[in-house]
Write an enzyme that holds these catalytic residues in place. Structure first.
Site, PDB file in Angstrom:
ATOM      1  N   ASP A 527       6.237 -10.730 -10.640  1.00 15.70           N
ATOM      2  CA  ASP A 527       5.275 -11.147  -9.626  1.00 15.70           C
ATOM      3  C   ASP A 527       5.904 -12.264  -8.789  1.00 15.70           C
ATOM      4  OD1 ASP A 527       2.998 -11.259  -8.133  1.00 15.70           O
ATOM      5  OD2 ASP A 527       1.700 -11.990  -9.714  1.00 15.70           O
ATOM      6  N   ASP A 531       4.371 -19.602  -7.377  1.00 16.62           N
ATOM      7  CA  ASP A 531       3.012 -19.522  -6.844  1.00 16.62           C
ATOM      8  C   ASP A 531       2.357 -20.897  -6.929  1.00 16.62           C
ATOM      9  OD1 ASP A 531       3.421 -16.871  -6.406  1.00 16.62           O
ATOM     10  OD2 ASP A 531       1.816 -16.150  -7.717  1.00 16.62           O
ATOM     11  N   ARG A 584       6.824 -13.330   1.498  1.00 18.22           N
ATOM     12  CA  ARG A 584       6.181 -14.556   1.001  1.00 18.22           C
ATOM     13  C   ARG A 584       7.139 -15.749   0.959  1.00 18.22           C
ATOM     14  NH1 ARG A 584       2.012 -12.608  -3.854  1.00 18.22           N
ATOM     15  NH2 ARG A 584       1.067 -10.893  -2.686  1.00 18.22           N
TER      16      ARG A 584
END
Length: 694
Positions: A527, A531, A584
Site C-alpha cells: 500500500d 501515509d 501520490r
C-alpha cells in the site's frame, strides 16, 4: 478522440495513440545514421601521468600529463544528448571488416510479443529489426536460459515498458579455448536498445568468442543471477552507453578469467559512457587484459567498488561522478596489477582515492568524443539513462548536498506542547539486530535512540511509542512490515531501507505529531510508502528515495475525514527523489499548508501531486521530468472534489501542464526556508537522497 478513464487517475490517451507514440520512439531508436569511423592505427598515442586524487567530499579536474593525452582536444564540454543518432565509441570504429555498428538496418522490421516469436527472429540469418512489445518471459530450457543472437540484428523495445525476463541473450559462437583469433563466423553487428532485462538465471547479456561491433544502449538491467553485461573471450569494439544498472551484484565483466590471455590480449576494446551504476555492488566494470576500456561520464551511486583493472588491462577513467563508493578504482585487485589513468573525476563520500598505474592508449586514436563536465553527471545520467529517455538535458552547475543536523519544515515548529522534534535525544542508545529486540525497543516508554543494524524482518504495522529516534547503521533494512504511529509524537526515522511492506511502510495517524522521516529508501510496499492521515500534524518528509514505488504518499485518509483533518495535516515534503514511483507524491485531502518543494519527480507514470477536498498545497522549486500530469487541483482527482494548489519556480521537462487553483497559506507563516534552484534539484537530490547520506 475518446479518452480511457483510469480508475485511480486522470484521463489518458487511448490505446491506439499510445501504440503510435511507442512506434515513433522505436523508429527513432532503430534508424541510425551511417557511422563514420577510421580504422585504428597500429599504435595509438598514449595517455600517461597520474592526476591528483580526490579526497572524500572534494573534486579533481586535473590536466593530463602529455599533449597526446589531452582530454578536451580543443573543444569545450557540452551537455550530451541522451539519445545518439548512431553508435559511438568503439562500436562506431571501422575494423574487422565492419564499418561501425548498424544492426539490422536494411532488413525487415518485425514486432514480437511472445517468446516463440522473439527466439525465432533473433536466431534468423540476415539483418532484422526486432521490436519488442510488452513483457516477454524467456524459457530456461536446457541452456540455463541463454539464447543465441545471430549477426546483423537490432533488438529494440517499443515504448518504455518493453521487458525481457527470465532468460538472457548470448552473443557469440560456442566456446572453444583453442580458438585464439577471430573465426570467420564470429557474431557481429548487433544493437540492443530500450529494453528492461531482468531476472535471468545466468547473465542478462553475454558477449563472447570474438564477437564484435556490439552497441548496448538505453537499457535497464536488474536482478540477474550472474553478470548484467559480460564481455569476454576475444570480443572487441563494443559500446555500453546510457544504461541503468540497479538491484544487481556482478554488473560488468570484461575479460573471462586469468587464463584467457591468448584470446583477450590486444582485444576487449570497450567504451562505457553515461551509465547509471545505481547501487550495483561490484564490477562496474571488472577488467582483465583489455587493450583499452574507456570509462567516462558515468554516475556511480553507493557501490562497493567502481572499476577494477587487472592483468595489465588498460583503463582510462575520466569525468565520472562517484558518490559513496568504497573503492572507485583499483589496480591491485585479485590478480596481476592492471593499469588506470584517471582525470577529471569527482569523488564524494568515497573511502579511497582512485588507484593509478602506468599509461594507457588515448581513445582519440580510435574515435572522437566530447566530455560532459563531471559536475553535471548526477543530473544528466539518472535522467537520461535507461529505456524511454530520448531528450537532451541542460547542464547545471555542480552542487553538493549537505544533510540537515536536525529537522526542518513543520517538524521543527514549536506547537502542541512540543518544541520541535528531538526524537530520543537524552535517552539511552541501544542497537537492534533482530526483530524481537527491535519490537521491544519501539514499544518502550520514554526517550530512546534505537540503532538498527542489518536486516530486520517484521510483519504488519508495528506501533512506535513517543520520543524515539530510529536510525539505521550501515545497510539497515526493515522488510515485510512497517511502522505505525498512533497518538505518538516526537519521533525521528532516518537511514532505513524499507522494503516489501505487506501494508504501509510508515503510517502516521490518529493525531500523531512532530514526526521527521528523513534519508530513507522506500520500495515494494503493497500500500503506501508513507501515509499521513487521521489528524496527524507537524510532519516533515525529507531527502527520501521512493524507488519504483506505487502509492508513495497519502495525506488525508478519505473524503469523509474532514472532521479529523481540517486544520491539521501540516506537512513539509522536500528534497525527495520520486524515482519512477507511480502516484501520490503526495495525494492530499484537507491539509493546509502542505509544502512540496525542491523534490525531483522522474518518470511518474500516473501523476505527481494531487490536491483534493479543498486541501491547500504549495508546489515550488521542484524538477519534473517525464511526468505526464505534474499537478492536479481544480479538477479534483478520481472521486475526490477539487483542491487548491499554487505552483511557482518549478521546472517541467517532457512533462504536462500543471493545474493550479485558488490560494494557499504561505509556509513562512510557520517556518523559514531557502529554496534551491529547480535546475539544480536533480543533481542535489540524486546525490543526497536515500540511505547512507547523513
Amino acid at each position: 478522440m475518446l479518452a480511457i478513464r483510469n480508475p485511480d487517475g486522470p484521463p489518458r490517451p487511448g490505446r491506439r495513440r499510445r501504440l503510435l507514440a511507442a512506434a515513433g520512439l522505436a523508429a527513432a531508436l532503430v534508424a541510425p545514421a551511417s557511422p563514420v569511423g577510421a580504422a585504428p592505427p597500429p599504435a595509438p598515442p598514449g595517455a600517461s601521468g597520474t592526476a591528483p586524487q580526490t579526497a572524500a567530499g572534494g573534486t579533481s579536474q586535473a590536466a593530463p600529463a602529455t599533449a597526446a593525452a589531452t582530454a578536451q582536444a580543443g573543444t569545450a564540454p557540452q551537455a550530451a544528448s541522451a539519445t545518439a543518432a548512431a553508435a559511438d565509441g568503439f562500436a562506431s570504429v571501422s575494423a574487422l571488416g565492419q564499418n561501425g555498428t548498424t544492426g539490422g538496418a536494411g532488413g525487415p522490421v518485425v514486432t514480437v510479443t511472445t517468446a516463440a516469436q522473439f527466439l525465432d527472429h533473433i536466431a534468423r540469418p540476415g539483418p532484422y529489426v526486432i521490436q519488442v512489445a510488452g513483457r516477454i518471459t524467456l524459457p530456461t530450457g536446457a541452456n540455463d536460459g541463454m539464447w543465441n543472437v545471430a549477426s546483423d540484428k537490432t533488438i529494440v523495445g517499443l515504448g518504455d515498458d518493453a521487458t525481457l525476463s527470465g532468460g538472457g541473450l548470448n552473443i557469440g559462437v560456442p566456446v572453444d579455448d583453442d580458438v585464439t583469433s577471430p573465426p570467420a563466423n564470429a557474431v557481429h553487428n548487433i544493437i540492443i536498445r530500450n529494453l528492461h532485462l531482468t531476472g535471468a538465471t545466468d547473465d542478462l547479456i553475454n558477449v563472447q568468442m570474438f564477437s564484435h561491433h556490439i552497441w548496448i544502449d538505453h537499457n535497464e538491467f536488474s536482478h540477474g543471477d550472474d553478470g548484467a553485461v559480460d564481455i569476454k573471450r576475444g570480443s572487441d569494439f563494443v559500446t555500453v552507453s546510457w544504461n541503468h544498472f540497479h538491484d544487481h551484484d556482478k554488473t560488468l565483466l570484461l575479460g573471462h578469467d586469468e587464463d584467457a590471455g591468448p584470446q583477450d590480449i590486444g582485444r576487449l576494446r570497450v567504451t562505457y559512457h553515461h551509465n547509471f551504476f545505481d547501487r550495483s555492488d561490484q564490477r562496474n566494470p571488472r577488467v582483465r587484459f583489455s587493450a583499452l576500456a574507456h570509462v567516462y561520464n558515468n554516475h556511480y551511486n553507493d557501490n562497493s567498488y567502481g572499476v577494477a583493472s587487472t592483468y595489465d588491462a588498460a583503463v582510462l577513467m575520466e569525468n565520472n561522478y562517484f558518490y559513496s563508493v568504497n573503492n572507485p578504482g583499483r589496480v591491485d585487485f585479485s590478480g596481476d596489477l592492471g593499469r588506470i589513468v584517471e582525470r577529471g573525476n569527482i569523488l564524494i563520500a568515497c573511502n579511497h582515492p582512485i588507484e593509478t598505474r602506468g599509461t594507457v592508449p588515448d581513445p582519440r586514436g580510435y574515435y572522437p568524443y566530447t566530455l560532459d563536465p563531471a559536475g553535471s553527471v548526477p543530473t544528466i545520467v539518472p535522467a537520461g539513462a535507461g529505456p524511454g529517455r530520448t531528450t537532451a538535458l541542460a547542464t547545471p552547475a555542480a552542487v553538493t548536498p549537505a544533510a540537515a543536523a536536525g529537522p526542518d519544515g513543520f517538524a521543527a515548529v514549536a506547537a502542541l506542547g512540543q518544541n520541535g522534534t528531538t526524537g530520543g535525544a537524552g535517552g539511552p542508545t541501544v542497537t537492534a539486530t533482530n526483530a524481537a529486540d527491535f519490537l521491544e525497543h519501539i514499544d518502550t516508554v520514554g526517550p530512546l535512540v534505537i540503532q538498527v543494524s542489518g536486516r530486520i524482518a517484521i510483519t504488519s504495522k508495528q506501533g512506535v511509542r513517543p520520543n524515539k529516534t530510529i536510525v539505521g547503521v550501515g545497510d539497515a533494512e526493515i522488510t515485510g512490515g512497517g511502522l505505525d504511529f498512533y497518538r505518538s509524537y516526537n519521533v525521528i526515522v532516518r537511514n532505513i531501507n524499507f522494503t516489501d511492506a505487506e501494508d504501509d511502510a510508515i503510517n502516521v495517524g490518529q493525531n500523531s505529531h512532530h514526526i521527521w522521516i528523513d534519508h530513507n529508501r522506500f520500495s515494494g510496499a503493497v500500500d503506501g510508502s508513507v501515509d499521513i492521515v487521521r489528524g496527524a500534524d507537524y510532519v516533515t518528509v525529507s531527502w527520501n528515495h521512493f524507488d519504483h514505488a506505487d502509492k508513495s504518499m497519502l495525506i488525508g485518509h478519505s473524503d469523509g475525514s474532514a472532521s479529523t483533518d481540517v486544520g491539521r495535516l501540516k506537512v513539509s515534503i522536500h528534497h525527495n527523489f520520486f524515482d519512477h514511483s507511480r502516484q501520490r507524491h503526495p495525494r492530499v485531502r484537507f491539509g493546509e499548508p502542505v509544502h512540496v518543494y525542491n523534490n525531483y519527480f522522474l518518470g511518474n507514470a500516473l501523476y505527481g501531486v494531487a490536491s483534493t477536498e479543498n486541501a491547500g498545497v504549495l508546489v515550488e522549486g521542484n524538477h519534473f521530468r517525464d511526468v505526464p500530469y505534474p499537478l492536479w487541483s481544480a479538477s479534483g482527482y478520481a472521486d475526490s472534489g477539487p483542491g487548491r494548489a499554487v505552483q511557482r519556480h518549478n521546472v517541467f521537462v517532457g512533462s504536462g501542464v500543471p493545474e493550479t487553483n485558488g490560494t494557499v497559506v504561505e509556509p513562512r507563516t510557520y517556518y523559514p526556508y531557502t529554496l534551491d534552484p529547480a535546475a539544480d534539484v536533480p543533481a542535489l537530490v540524486v546525490a543526497g537522497a536515500g540511505t547512507g547520506r547523513i
